[in-house]
Design an enzyme around this catalytic site. Structure first.
Site, mmCIF file in Angstrom:
data_model
loop_
_atom_site.group_PDB
_atom_site.id
_atom_site.type_symbol
_atom_site.label_atom_id
_atom_site.label_comp_id
_atom_site.label_asym_id
_atom_site.label_seq_id
_atom_site.Cartn_x
_atom_site.Cartn_y
_atom_site.Cartn_z
ATOM 1 N N ASP A 482 0.829 -1.204 0.000
ATOM 2 C CA ASP A 482 0.000 0.000 0.000
ATOM 3 C C ASP A 482 0.870 1.264 0.000
ATOM 4 O OD1 ASP A 482 -2.303 1.528 0.238
ATOM 5 O OD2 ASP A 482 -2.946 0.668 2.143
ATOM 6 N N ASP A 552 -10.780 2.350 -2.485
ATOM 7 C CA ASP A 552 -11.248 2.164 -1.108
ATOM 8 C C ASP A 552 -12.763 2.248 -1.046
ATOM 9 O OD1 ASP A 552 -8.867 1.707 0.041
ATOM 10 O OD2 ASP A 552 -8.707 3.598 1.106
HETATM 11 C C1 DGJ Z 1 -5.712 2.078 2.252
HETATM 12 C C2 DGJ Z 1 -6.170 0.839 1.581
HETATM 13 O O1 DGJ Z 1 -6.757 1.126 0.361
HETATM 14 C C3 DGJ Z 1 -7.124 0.089 2.510
HETATM 15 O O2 DGJ Z 1 -7.635 -1.027 1.860
HETATM 16 C C4 DGJ Z 1 -6.365 -0.283 3.751
HETATM 17 O O3 DGJ Z 1 -5.346 -1.183 3.440
HETATM 18 C C5 DGJ Z 1 -5.809 0.960 4.397
HETATM 19 N N1 DGJ Z 1 -5.030 1.737 3.475
HETATM 20 C C6 DGJ Z 1 -4.953 0.597 5.591
HETATM 21 O O4 DGJ Z 1 -4.326 1.674 6.126
#
Ligand code: DGJ
Length: 731
Positions: A482, A552
């Site tokens: 990420d 997200d």
């Molecule tokens: C952003 C990601 O897109 C989420 O799925 C998750 O992993 C969060 N970060 C965690 O901080």
């Protein structure tokens, strides 16, 4: 040989199965662009270019008072600087003597089989079924000896041409690149072209915009250090009349994960010019005598058969030619459950095991432990950079947790955010100078975290070593990588002040080195990319990640638009998509049908589901496997556009042999007592009979009927119903 050099005409014809791209060594050794379009034979297309005496468009000195030759009106392969061409250009270089001039003329070329590779940057590769040849054309400035090699790899069967440029400082002093594009593309006629791009924002990535070219410079760009949620490094130019099925479309997809730029200019004579490459904002790169600079690659395609065909070209290519991981083709990716929306930071080993046990009955095959398992990380204000297990949370230790998950018959995945550091972390306390911060100023915080200076070797080595240590400590099957902020405060303590314009690009090169050191050294681990959703979803990332978390935003109806937009260039097999508890009014089956337009998984706390819901999830997980080959390897068709005021949104995946298809329809807006609606299929064999099973019915119809009359969709159904029609050819 996919490249024909005609010695007498001095033309190079780059031939793919269905397209021809032609360039020519023209007057005064300028390299002219002549054609990109449907396949033609080896003919010289110079007849297309007429020359006129154009006022205020000057002539190169050595054209000897010939007033009709002006670079301002000539189509070229790579555009020079200060030679009378006032349009957007491909290169801006400040020479050793301080002047800004580059007058690139042909000096040599070579042709060889295989694809080119770039120094420190990912490129596409040829599979054993591909015929790939490469042309390199060198243009050079006779005064400074700065040379640019134009690179073209022609993937014949794929209808894809990969391009890039390599600058060589052949002079004696240091030069500065102020702008260096990967490619230039000139159109003799641009007034009938539309520009298609995929703008968006956090939570709403890759929407679709289509606009007419008008007489100015259209800029599609990211300056965020990542390819970004706001724009994707992809554009298409399509004839104004082009539709899904008909018309000329040109696609350009940049293999780069940092700040990028695509510019399109419609000029005074209605010619269009496109350039694409690294964003030149805050960019300046110094090259000592003898040094080279490679630009990232662009993947170009052309078809006169509409947007769907363009997308199919990219989908096939991205599946076959970017990533050699066994999870691309050979090993089915498991149904995963990610703990983020299930628990956020509030979990320990006991809770994870409970979720895993409950998820098993949903058909979940892998548990992914998301953010919060390391360092001191109970919220998003601390811990980033400390890549060691937090034993207050994972009390039994990581190897034991993984063993217990494995004992349930499930695989285990883990989350990292390698490029970031929290100020409240051991790493920051030990190495505050590793964070990007400009001396004398305080860095911009975002999500309360700072970016590490990944351009530095010691930072890269720390990441490779600390993350590999975790990966090698337990039976880890999957990694989610990420990044949760954009890059600001461009400064590296490793570079002198006059080289700080290199930091943004060096960050990206450093990142690729880190990924080489972690991802390429773990071929048995499945890696998924993520940037707060789809903020760095690009083909360079797909050379490392078999899939990329799309957004997200797990609201299923929003995902209809996200999938539609993404599908212009990215295949289903690359798009992470999960069923979550967002949008409770949408049934599980509809959420799952939409998530199957991606790589499918769950993002919820399985312990909170009723037995009935668990059974419904299990049925959908089974369908994911049943339709895996169709969805992952078939051709994808957009059937109804969610950006229009439609009542139904629909898409289709069809097997390559055309004998099987899956048509998914979601009711998004059904008025009471309204008309009967039909969804027309695509890509079927016209006189083939198909068995159609869906909405509780079975019927038989020919491909022709299904494509031109369609499937009648039941209408007296609850809002947000999904229908999945399975079509199979019968004798
Ligand atoms: C952003 C990601 O897109 C989420 O799925 C998750 O992993 C969060 N970060 C965690 O901080």
């Amino acid at each position: 040989m996919a490249i024909i050099y005609n010695e007498s005409k001095k033309t190079f014809s780059l031939q793919t199965l269905n397209t021809t791209y032609q360039l020519k060594i023209g007057n005064l050794n300028y390299v002219k662009h002549l054609f990109y379009g449907p396949r033609i034979n080896d003919e010289d297309l110079i007849y297309l270019i007429r020359r006129y005496d154009r006022g205020f468009s000057g002539n190169p000195y050595d054209s000897l008072k010939e007033r009709t030759f002006s670079l301002d009106a000539q189509p070229q392969e790579f555009t020079t600087q200060q030679q009378g061409d006032f349009r957007i250009n491909s290169i801006e270089v400040q020479n050793a003597d301080g002047s800004f001039s580059f007058n690139g003329r042909y000096v040599s070329h070579k042709i060889y089989s295989g694809a080119f590779t770039l120094n420190g940057l990912p490129t596409a590769f040829a599979t054993e079924n591909d015929t790939v040849d490469t042309l390199e054309v060198v243009i050079e400035d006779a005064v400074t000896h700065v040379a640019v090699t134009l690179l073209y790899s022609v993937f014949e069967e794929k209808d894809i041409i990969m391009r890039a440029a390599r600058v060589h400082n052949g002079g004696e002093g240091m030069i500065r690149l102020k702008r260096i594009m990967s490619m230039n593309m000139d159109y003799l006629n641009g007034q009938n072209l539309d520009l298609i791009s995929l703008p968006g924002r956090y939570g709403q990535e890759r929407q679709v915009e289509r606009q007419m070219l008008t007489h100015h410079v259209h800029k599609i760009r990211s300056g965020r250090g990542i390819s970004s949620h706001q724009q994707n490094p992809f554009i298409a130019l399509a004839e104004r009349t082009a539709t899904e099925e008909y018309g000329s479309c040109y696609g350009f997809s940049l293999m780069y994960s940092g700040s990028f730029l695509a510019e399109v200019e419609l000029d005074q004579y209605d010619q269009a010019r496109l350039v694409m490459g690294i964003n030149d904002r805050l960019f300046s790169y110094h090259l000592e005598a003898g040094e080279d600079f490679d630009t990232p690659a662009v993947l170009m395609t052309y078809t006169h058969k509409g947007l769907a065909r363009m997308s199919h070209r990219y989908h096939d290519f991205f599946r076959d030619n970017l990533n050699r991981s066994k999870f691309v083709m050979d090993v089915q990716r498991p149904v995963l459950l990610n703990t983020w929306e299930a628990a956020f930071f509030d979990f320990d080993d006991v809770k994870l095991l409970k979720i895993a046990k409950a998820a098993k009955d949903m058909g979940v095959e892998m548990i992914v432990m998301d953010d919060g398992w390391f360092g001191k990380r109970d919220d998003d204000n601390s811990g980033l950079g400390d890549w060691f297990v937090n034993e207050n949370k994972i009390k039994c230790g990581l190897p034991s947790l993984v063993e217990q998950i494995n004992a349930l018959g499930m695989k285990f995945g883990i989350w990292f955010e390698p490029e970031m550091v929290s100020e409240d972390s051991d790493l920051f306390r030990a190495h505050p100078d590793w964070a990007m911060e400009i001396p004398g100023r305080r860095a911009v915080r975002s999500r309360n975290q700072l970016a590490l200076d990944v351009s530095r070797r010691e930072v890269q080595d720390y990441l490779i070593e600390s993350i590999n240590r975790i990966l090698d400590s337990a039976n880890i099957y999957y990694v989610k990588w990420d990044i949760n902020r954009a890059i600001t405060d461009l400064w590296s303590n490793d570079l002198p002040g006059d080289q700080q314009g290199e930091v943004s690009h060096r960050y990206v090169l450093g990142l690729y080195r880190v990924m080489d050191g972690i991802i390429k050294t773990h071929p048995d681990i499945m890696f998924e990319g993520c940037a707060g959703g789809g903020g760095r979803f690009d083909p360079a990332m797909l050379t490392y990640f078999v899939q990329y978390w799309s957004s997200d935003n797990t609201r299923p109806l929003d995902n209809l638009k996200l999938h539609y937009g993404s599908s212009f260039v990215y295949p289903i097999s690359s798009m992470g998509a999960h069923v979550s508890t967002a949008s409770p009014m949408v049934p599980i089956e509809t959420k799952a049908a939409i998530a199957m337009c991606g790589t499918f998984g769950y993002e919820l706390d399985a312990t909170h589901l009723s037995e009935e819901a668990v059974a419904r999830c299990k049925a959908m997980s089974d369908l994911y496997h049943k339709y895996y080959d169709l969805n992952f390897f078939g051709d994808y068709y957009r059937l109804a556009n969610p950006f229009e005021p439609v009542n139904l949104v629909a898409w289709e995946t069809r097997a390559k042999d055309m004998r099987e298809a899956l048509v998914t329809v979601v009711t998004v807006n059904l008025t009471m007592n309204g008309p009967q609606e039909y969804i027309k299929c695509k890509g079927l064999i016209p006189d083939q009979r198909y068995r159609v099973e869906g909405d509780g019915n079975v019927f038989f119809a020919s491909g022709m009927a299904l494509m031109h009359a369609g499937i009648p969709i039941p209408r007296e159904v609850p809002e947000f119903t999904a229908f999945m029609y399975h079509l199979t050819a019968v004798e």
